[in-house]
Scaffold this motif. Structure first.
Motif, mmCIF file in Angstrom:
data_model
loop_
_atom_site.group_PDB
_atom_site.id
_atom_site.type_symbol
_atom_site.label_atom_id
_atom_site.label_comp_id
_atom_site.label_asym_id
_atom_site.label_seq_id
_atom_site.Cartn_x
_atom_site.Cartn_y
_atom_site.Cartn_z
ATOM 1 N N GLY A 1 0.806 -1.223 0.000
ATOM 2 C CA GLY A 1 0.000 0.000 0.000
ATOM 3 C C GLY A 1 0.833 1.263 0.000
ATOM 4 O O GLY A 1 1.942 1.307 -0.556
ATOM 5 N N THR A 2 0.301 2.303 0.638
ATOM 6 C CA THR A 2 0.966 3.604 0.714
ATOM 7 C C THR A 2 2.380 3.462 1.267
ATOM 8 O O THR A 2 2.601 2.767 2.261
ATOM 9 N N SER B 1 0.309 -8.470 -1.288
ATOM 10 C CA SER B 1 -0.889 -7.649 -1.457
ATOM 11 C C SER B 1 -1.572 -7.477 -0.111
ATOM 12 O O SER B 1 -1.824 -8.437 0.595
ATOM 13 N N GLU B 2 -1.836 -6.215 0.236
ATOM 14 C CA GLU B 2 -2.519 -5.977 1.506
ATOM 15 C C GLU B 2 -3.994 -5.654 1.284
ATOM 16 O O GLU B 2 -4.671 -5.138 2.172
ATOM 17 N N GLY C 1 -8.668 -8.281 -3.827
ATOM 18 C CA GLY C 1 -7.892 -7.534 -4.815
ATOM 19 C C GLY C 1 -7.484 -8.280 -6.063
ATOM 20 O O GLY C 1 -6.503 -7.920 -6.709
ATOM 21 N N VAL C 2 -8.194 -9.358 -6.413
ATOM 22 C CA VAL C 2 -7.962 -10.000 -7.705
ATOM 23 C C VAL C 2 -9.250 -9.904 -8.508
ATOM 24 O O VAL C 2 -10.337 -9.883 -7.938
ATOM 25 N N SER D 1 -1.421 -9.462 9.958
ATOM 26 C CA SER D 1 -2.105 -10.091 8.823
ATOM 27 C C SER D 1 -1.178 -10.198 7.616
ATOM 28 O O SER D 1 -1.157 -11.217 6.926
ATOM 29 N N ILE D 2 -0.381 -9.153 7.370
ATOM 30 C CA ILE D 2 0.547 -9.154 6.226
ATOM 31 C C ILE D 2 1.591 -10.259 6.395
ATOM 32 O O ILE D 2 1.918 -10.977 5.445
#
Length: 717
Positions: free
Chosen positions: A373-374, A400-401, A450-451, A429-430
């Motif tokens: 992410g950011t 991917s987060e 996110g897919v 979680s990551i």
């Protein structure tokens, strides 16, 4: 044709397979259970085919129910003929049934119903016969207080004819086919001066039978956002001529009025209805295709090989609030957390390195998972620089987060980590996503993972059903350690719902680890049926019975022991891994003979042999390992012709996005996936694949990377 016969024909299966499968479904058995443990009954149908068959069975039953409702409604009106009954019985789709029902369906107040109420239907019938009557004189006979003029009578008759023509089921079917073959989807800008992502659709037209699903969904979204005006266009004279050929019999005043009714019926009733229907069909078709792609991507993502046996540091990038860090052991247990500030505006790089080096040394960290992410690019550069300074090898992977923030703020996360704030939960979680993607991602709504493409535009119920089926299939394919699994993971096991999952974890907390599958029966509200459905998918790695750590179902334990005995082995040989000759021995004796001796089916015996060879095996371990990195590239480092290794992150209709170690994923367009025609990207690549790519072009301003998998570009030669 009965529903069973139709399923036999469509799926090309034997009658006994359909009969057995439908009975198993109707008896409340889950698809994973049927696919894994009822192969003899179904002829070894896989879970994907079983789900398709189950969906089709539901559709056909709903179709039959609607057929009966329509027949009963028309019969109650006293208008059911043998021809109409046969037509309804032969209808293969809900659309065909609704077309046949249209003339008899109770309508709201229409121009035609008003004209009928005024007694003008006999006039309409006379006009439709087109027998050379004096039109005005005939119409004058219908002038009343409610129909003051001849013109009013003729207009009312035309309204009735227009509605009758529009209700002609056979004609609507021909017109529908005509529009699909000859019509186009047209989109225009609502405001041509407005800049948006939909500029390519500001003056767009494509044939209905050729338009790609992703363009349909893009146009739909642009229309919803008020940026596009969308319509269906068709050659109107040709379309109306289809009606006239069916209804206009010659020339004269009556024929002219019937001809006018054809055009009026098309403009006012048929075309608007078919336009809505066609657009709805295109959207539904595109949605189904998108859901299918999303489902395939999700399956590949969930089945990514876990990075086992490693202590992992989860790194959730950020700017102002710093980067959140969590260290978890090889079971996912949190060992340490902190926050560092290596990025803007703090730039405390030296301090951050010291803190992370200390954590890595203290907990023997071997892998680092960085959220994408950011501030991900700056964080990745920082981590790559840190790793060069460490005395031992540590690898990292950008993870991917997507959905991590959804999970972190959820009630589930609060219950799991009440001592951590939202941002630290995200770091945990990551880290766990790298260690075991399946166990962590089941906690998140699949749409947030996110897919795929346009997932938030899909019909919610259908999307949830399809994606839920994928998650259930993956969880049961892998199996679940009942002593370590979270409630969300347990709830995805065949036969177990959220309530039972809670009961299992509560029993586990109160009584300690499960040691025998039979203990599941003691769990509150887990009856014999639920036990039958779930037992084979729940594993007990250190239990009393070695078979409890395999996919061998308890109902087949006796068969497994008999098989071992006949082939000259024992369970001790299974435990010590001394079964090298078991498959050969079983083949030598013959599965047919073993089946007769043991009283179990051949597919079950083959599965038992496979499980005994690798007790506790994880099917994901046989897949290629994820690509771990130790260095980072920047966008400006990329040059056309450069060869790179990358990981496929998403597959969509027009290509695949590949992570090549730069913050932005590169796009391999469908035309660049192979040196042959590729119908769909999924025919070549899947999410998680590690692929070799070459850089085609880099757009620094728009931060876009074009890649190819066809080999080094010739321009670089």
């Amino acid at each position: 044709m009965s529903i069973h016969q139709q399923l036999e024909q469509e799926f090309r299966l034997k009658p006994w397979q359909i009969e057995a499968t439908v009975k198993l479904i109707d008896d409340g058995n889950t698809i994973p259970f049927i696919a894994r443990y009822r192969k003899e009954a179904t002829g070894s149908l896989d879970d994907q085919l079983l789900r398709e068959l189950s969906d089709r069975l539901t559709y056909l039953r709903n179709l039959q129910k609607r057929r009966e409702e329509v027949t009963a409604s028309i019969e109650a009106q006293g208008k059911l003929t043998s021809e109409l009954s046969d037509a309804i019985g032969a209808a293969k789709t809900l659309t065909e049934i609704e077309d046949l029902y249209r003339p008899y369906k109770p309508k709201r107040k229409t121009r035609a119903s008003i004209a009928r109420a005024k007694g003008l239907e006999p006039l309409a019938k006379q006009i439709l016969e087109q027998r050379g009557i004096d039109l005005e004189q005939t119409a004058a006979g219908f002038v009343t207080e409610e129909v003051p003029t001849v013109q009013d009578a003729l207009q009312g008759a035309q309204d009735i004819l227009a509605e009758d023509i529009s209700d002609d089921a056979a004609l609507r079917k021909r017109l529908r086919s005509f529009l699909f073959q000859n019509g186009s989807v047209v989109s225009k800008a609502a405001n041509s001066d407005a800049d948006s992502v939909y500029t390519m659709y500001y003056d767009f037209s494509e044939p209905i039978n050729k338009i790609a699903g992703h363009r349909v969904l893009a146009i739909d979204r642009g229309e919803r956002e008020g940026l596009l005006k969308v319509s269906v266009s068709v050659n109107k004279p040709e379309a109306v001529s289809l009606l006239r050929r069916a209804y206009v019999k010659g020339s004269g005043a009556c024929s002219d009025l019937v001809s006018a009714a054809c055009e009026d019926g098309f403009d006012r009733l048929i075309f608007p209805s078919l336009e809505r229907e066609i657009r709805s069909h295109l959207t539904e078709q595109a949605s189904e295709a998108a859901i299918k792609v999303f489902s395939l991507n999700l399956r590949q993502l969930l089945m990514q090989p876990p990075v086992k046996g490693t202590v992992t540091l989860g790194f959730d990038p950020g700017y102002r609030t710093g980067c959140k860090v969590a260290v978890v052991d090889d079971t996912g247990k949190v060992l340490d957390t902190t926050v560092v500030y290596p990025t803007q505006p703090h730039n405390k790089t030296r301090e951050a390195k010291q803190i992370l080096s200390g954590l890595i040394e203290k907990h023997h960290v071997t892998t680092i998972a960085i959220g994408n992410g950011t501030a991900s690019r700056e964080s990745e550069a920082f981590i790559a620089e840190l790793l060069k300074e460490l005395p031992h090898k540590v690898s990292y992977m950008v993870v991917s987060e997507a959905g991590a923030s959804v999970y972190s703020a959820s009630k589930l996360a609060a219950e799991e980590f009440p001592q951590f704030d939202v941002s630290l939960r995200s770091a945990v979680s990551i880290a766990r996503r790298l260690q075991d993607p399946l166990a962590e991602l089941v906690k998140i709504d699949p749409k947030a993972i996110g897919v795929g493409q346009y997932q938030h535009d899909m019909p919610k119920a259908r999307m949830d059903e399809a994606l839920g089926g994928v998650v259930e299939s993956c969880v049961n394919q892998v199996g679940v350690d009942v002593n370590t699994a979270s409630q969300p993971l347990l709830a995805r096991v065949s036969g177990i719902n959220a309530g039972v999952a809670k009961n299992i974890t509560a029993y586990r907390d109160e009584n300690g680890s499960f040691t025998d599958r039979r203990q599941f029966l003691k769990v509150a509200k887990l009856g014999k049926k639920a036990y039958e459905q779930c037992a084979g998918f729940l594993r007990i790695p250190a239990g009393d019975n070695l078979l409890d750590n395999t996919a061998v179902h308890p109902e087949s334990y006796k068969a497994a022991k008999e098989l071992l005995h006949i082939c000259g082995y024992t369970l001790d040989d299974v435990a010590s891994g001394s079964l090298a000759g078991l498959p050969e021995q079983a083949n030598r004796i013959g599965y047919n003979k073993l089946s007769e001796q043991i009283g179990a089916g051949e597919p079950t015996l083959r599965d038992i042999v496979s499980e005994l060879m690798k007790p506790g095996r994880d099917p994901r371990d046989e897949l290629p390992k994820p690509l771990l990195r130790s260095d980072v590239l920047e966008l400006k480092d990329l040059k056309p012709g450069m060869e790179l290794k990358g990981t496929v992150r998403n597959v969509i209709d027009f290509g695949a996005f590949v992570d090549i170690g730069v913050h932005e994923d590169g796009l391999v367009h469908v035309s660049q996936l192979a040196n042959r025609f590729v119908k769909h990207p999924l025919d070549v690549v899947k999410v998680g694949d590690v692929v070799t790519v070459w850089v085609l072009d880099v757009d620094l301003k728009r931060k876009r990377i074009s890649l190819t998998m066809k080999g080094r570009p010739k321009t670089d030669a």
